[in-house]
Design an enzyme around this catalytic site. Structure first.
Site, PDB file in Angstrom:
ATOM      1  N   LEU A 252       0.831  -1.205   0.000  1.00 40.37           N
ATOM      2  CA  LEU A 252       0.000   0.000   0.000  1.00 40.37           C
ATOM      3  C   LEU A 252       0.860   1.247   0.000  1.00 40.37           C
ATOM      4  O   LEU A 252       1.736   1.414   0.856  1.00 40.37           O
ATOM      5  CB  LEU A 252      -0.919  -0.005   1.228  1.00 40.37           C
ATOM      6  CG  LEU A 252      -1.825   1.223   1.375  1.00 40.37           C
ATOM      7  CD1 LEU A 252      -2.878   1.245   0.280  1.00 40.37           C
ATOM      8  CD2 LEU A 252      -2.474   1.244   2.759  1.00 40.37           C
ATOM      9  N   HIS A 253       0.611   2.148  -0.965  1.00 40.76           N
ATOM     10  CA  HIS A 253       1.388   3.390  -1.035  1.00 40.76           C
ATOM     11  C   HIS A 253       0.516   4.546  -1.503  1.00 40.76           C
ATOM     12  O   HIS A 253      -0.360   4.395  -2.350  1.00 40.76           O
ATOM     13  CB  HIS A 253       2.610   3.234  -1.949  1.00 40.76           C
ATOM     14  CG  HIS A 253       2.303   2.754  -3.326  1.00 40.76           C
ATOM     15  ND1 HIS A 253       2.075   1.417  -3.627  1.00 40.76           N
ATOM     16  CD2 HIS A 253       2.191   3.422  -4.513  1.00 40.76           C
ATOM     17  CE1 HIS A 253       1.836   1.285  -4.922  1.00 40.76           C
ATOM     18  NE2 HIS A 253       1.890   2.487  -5.477  1.00 40.76           N
ATOM     19  N   LEU A 254       0.779   5.700  -0.923  1.00 41.49           N
ATOM     20  CA  LEU A 254       0.074   6.940  -1.230  1.00 41.49           C
ATOM     21  C   LEU A 254       0.935   7.774  -2.176  1.00 41.49           C
ATOM     22  O   LEU A 254       2.128   7.971  -1.935  1.00 41.49           O
ATOM     23  CB  LEU A 254      -0.187   7.716   0.064  1.00 41.49           C
ATOM     24  CG  LEU A 254      -0.763   9.127  -0.062  1.00 41.49           C
ATOM     25  CD1 LEU A 254      -2.230   9.064  -0.459  1.00 41.49           C
ATOM     26  CD2 LEU A 254      -0.593   9.891   1.263  1.00 41.49           C
TER      27      LEU A 254
END
Length: 616
Positions: A517-519
């Site tokens: 998960l990455h923003l």
């Protein structure tokens, strides 16, 4: 008999139609040589079902239909001898109902020439089972009203019993032209068709957590989640008869009036619930260690041993370590021996440690210990809820609306290419990547995108194992998402101080190309040589790009996210300022460089971070 592979014995699945006796099976065994693997799948079905089907069939080449077929079945059943490994078989798999048969078909149908299955006897209810009693004997015992007066005792195999499967009920149903239900009288099919999580008590064994406190938390969390698992069931399992934790939980659950059809306790080996106890559980929980490795004794050692090396490999593809209070769900590979027990997923969970002889001991700090144990059960039950929900399909065979369609979703584990694992490796081991890490904390790590689509393009990566993409987030992850947002916002504001003409957005891709998960924190100039095609543009300028605050608010309001798919990439190439349409990427990029229109749509939505615009 299949082709022989170099250096490997050939395999042969032995057909046992009309081979209910040992001497008949011996003829089949002669078909293979000493290096041939000999497997047998035993269809030990109810005699009532066999009669129901044989009576109704027509056009049989041997004219075995109607009453004659019933007589033949009656004649054959008492003479049946169940196969044994001592006869020369390498593997025996027992099927008692339609679900068992489907599992066998799926298991063997999934094998390739490079696969193999463990040897042994799988699924048998009792090694000392007596044969099923002939049906016609029951017919003779019916009274004038057609009700059976007595039935023979079944000592393990599913013979005729009182209830819905008495012989007279069977005869009446056949007269009415119906077909008997295949469900065993022991309810194995009923329970097998219902999603069921079997879990041990977390932290009360090797980690020595107080049983009274642990039982309170178990009942508290079961009561909280029991309404969220649909038709699913929760089963607390312990190997020991007279288990104190089971007794405490049973008493407290009864006082809370928790539905016993939804939650129960069970004494048995969690790795053999089906074959030894007749309990069908498709998901089992493993109280693991922080390294997610076999060993250490107890449940962890038993599950890794029973599941084979396949579980360790599959686990490492999803997470390398686990923090207390967290869990990771691992789909079992089809080659794992636990598949024969009906298990499809193992959920590793780590609880608090109160044992001074083990790592990370809390030294009787039960305030923190209870907090972590509650978090552990919440994580475990959330993971089970996700499995239950992901298995619920609508009439069109698609996932529920809050899940990515399977054809579009990047599968976890081995389907992620080596290049797609890069972010995961950085998140798990940031010390090994100091040359690219801009910021690191317990929960996040910040790096530059290796292929930036704008002048400023950073990635804020979650460090929590098991969070591969936005599709994996649940309400329990809201604090983490808020922290990721705050870190991204901090970096955007830093860049704006350096250049007030810059504007930024924070968001997630619905279907990421990279694991973990990455923003995205990305400037809105999109001035980059790496922005080369339509997909690059629309992945940041269509519903495919989920605004960070929208994600958080969606989880806070409904607990679910609506994720877009790649159909978004069929849209036009619109300027994100003036909304004009451009025919191709070069012209769009030229237009963007000169367009001075305000970001009206983004400003109205409160999605833009700038020196002038109002951000939510």
């Amino acid at each position: 008999m299949g082709p022989r592979l170099p250096g490997r014995p050939t395999s042969h699945i032995t057909p046992l139609l009309s081979a209910e006796r040992r001497e008949q099976r011996a003829e089949f065994l002669k078909l293979g040589g000493p290096e041939t693997e000999k497997h047998v799948v035993v269809l030990d079905l109810l005699p009532t079902l066999c009669i129901s089907r044989s009576v109704k069939r027509t056009g049989h080449e041997g004219n075995l239909q109607g009453g004659r077929a019933a007589a033949v079945v009656n004649h054959m059943v008492p003479k049946k001898e169940l196969p044994k490994l001592s006869e020369g078989f390498d593997r025996i798999m027992f099927c008692y109902n339609e679900k068992d048969v489907k599992e066998a078909i799926n298991l063997y149908g999934s094998l390739t020439l490079d696969d193999s299955l463990p040897s042994g006897c799988f699924g048998q209810k009792s090694s000392n089972s007596t044969v099923q009693v002939g049906i016609m004997k029951f017919f003779k015992k019916g009274d004038a009203s057609g009700n059976a007066k007595s039935v023979a005792k079944d000592s393990g195999n599913q013979g005729a019993k009182t209830g819905s499967h008495t012989a007279c009920d069977a005869l009446q149903k056949m007269r009415e032209g119906g077909e008997l239900d295949m469900t065993s009288t022991s309810g194995s099919t009923a329970s097998g068709s219902i999603p069921t999580l079997a879990f041990p008590s977390i932290s009360t064994a090797d980690f020595q957590f107080d049983l009274e406190k642990a039982s309170n938390i178990i009942v508290e969390k079961v009561e909280e989640y029991i309404g969220r698992i649909g038709k699913g069931k929760l089963v607390l399992v312990d190997l020991s008869r007279g288990s104190k934790i089971l007794s405490l939980v049973e008493t407290k659950a009864a006082k809370k009036n928790i539905d016993s059809n939804k939650f129960s306790t069970f004494v048995g080996d969690i790795t053999r619930l089906r074959s030894q106890g007749g309990l069908h559980c498709n998901v089992i929980a493993n109280t693991t260690n922080w390294r997610l490795k076999p060993g250490g004794g107890g449940v962890n050692s038993a599950i890794f041993k029973a599941a084979g090396p396949e579980l360790e490999v599959a686990t490492k593809e999803r997470a390398e370590t686990l923090a207390p209070g967290k869990c990771v769900a691992v789909p079992l590979p089809s080659s794992s021996p636990l598949i024969a027990e009906g298990v499809t997923h193992v959920i590793h969970v780590l609880g608090p440690n109160m044992n001074p002889m083990r790592p990370d001991c809390l030294k009787d700090n039960y305030s923190e210990g209870c907090k972590i144990l509650r978090e552990a059960y919440s994580s475990l039950f959330e993971a089970f809820v996700s499995i239950v929900e992901s298995n619920n399909k609508d009439q069109n065979g698609k996932r529920a609306a809050d899940y990515i369609p399977e054809s579009n979703k990047k599968s976890k584990g081995s389907t992620w290419g080596t290049w797609a694992q890069a972010l995961h490796k950085i998140a798990m081991h940031p010390d090994n990547h100091k040359d690219v890490v801009l910021e690191v904390s317990d929960n996040v790590v910040v790096i530059k995108d290796s292929y930036p689509k704008a002048q400023q393009h950073l990635l804020v990566i979650a460090r929590l194992p098991g969070l591969d993409s936005i599709a994996d987030v649940r309400t329990e992850h809201i604090p983490l998402l808020k922290e990721m947002h705050a870190v991204g916002l901090k970096w955007a504001e830093k860049f704006i101080l350096e250049d007030k003409s810059q504007s930024f957005r924070l968001g997630y891709h619905s279907i990421p190309s990279m694991r973990q998960l990455h923003l995205h924190m990305i400037s809105q100039d999109f001035d980059s040589s790496h922005l080369k095609n339509k997909k690059h543009w629309l992945s940041f300028n269509s519903p495919f790009f989920l605004d960070s605050l929208d994600v958080i608010e969606g989880l806070e309001k409904g607990g679910k996210l609506s994720l877009a798919n790649e159909t978004c990439f069929a849209g036009p190439l619109r300027c994100h300022r003036c909304q004009s349409v451009n025919p191709n990427i070069p012209k769009l990029k030229n237009h963007i460089r000169s367009c001075k229109e305000p970001f009206t749509c983004l400003l109205e939505a409160g999605c833009l971070i700038s020196s002038e615009g109002k951000y939510r």
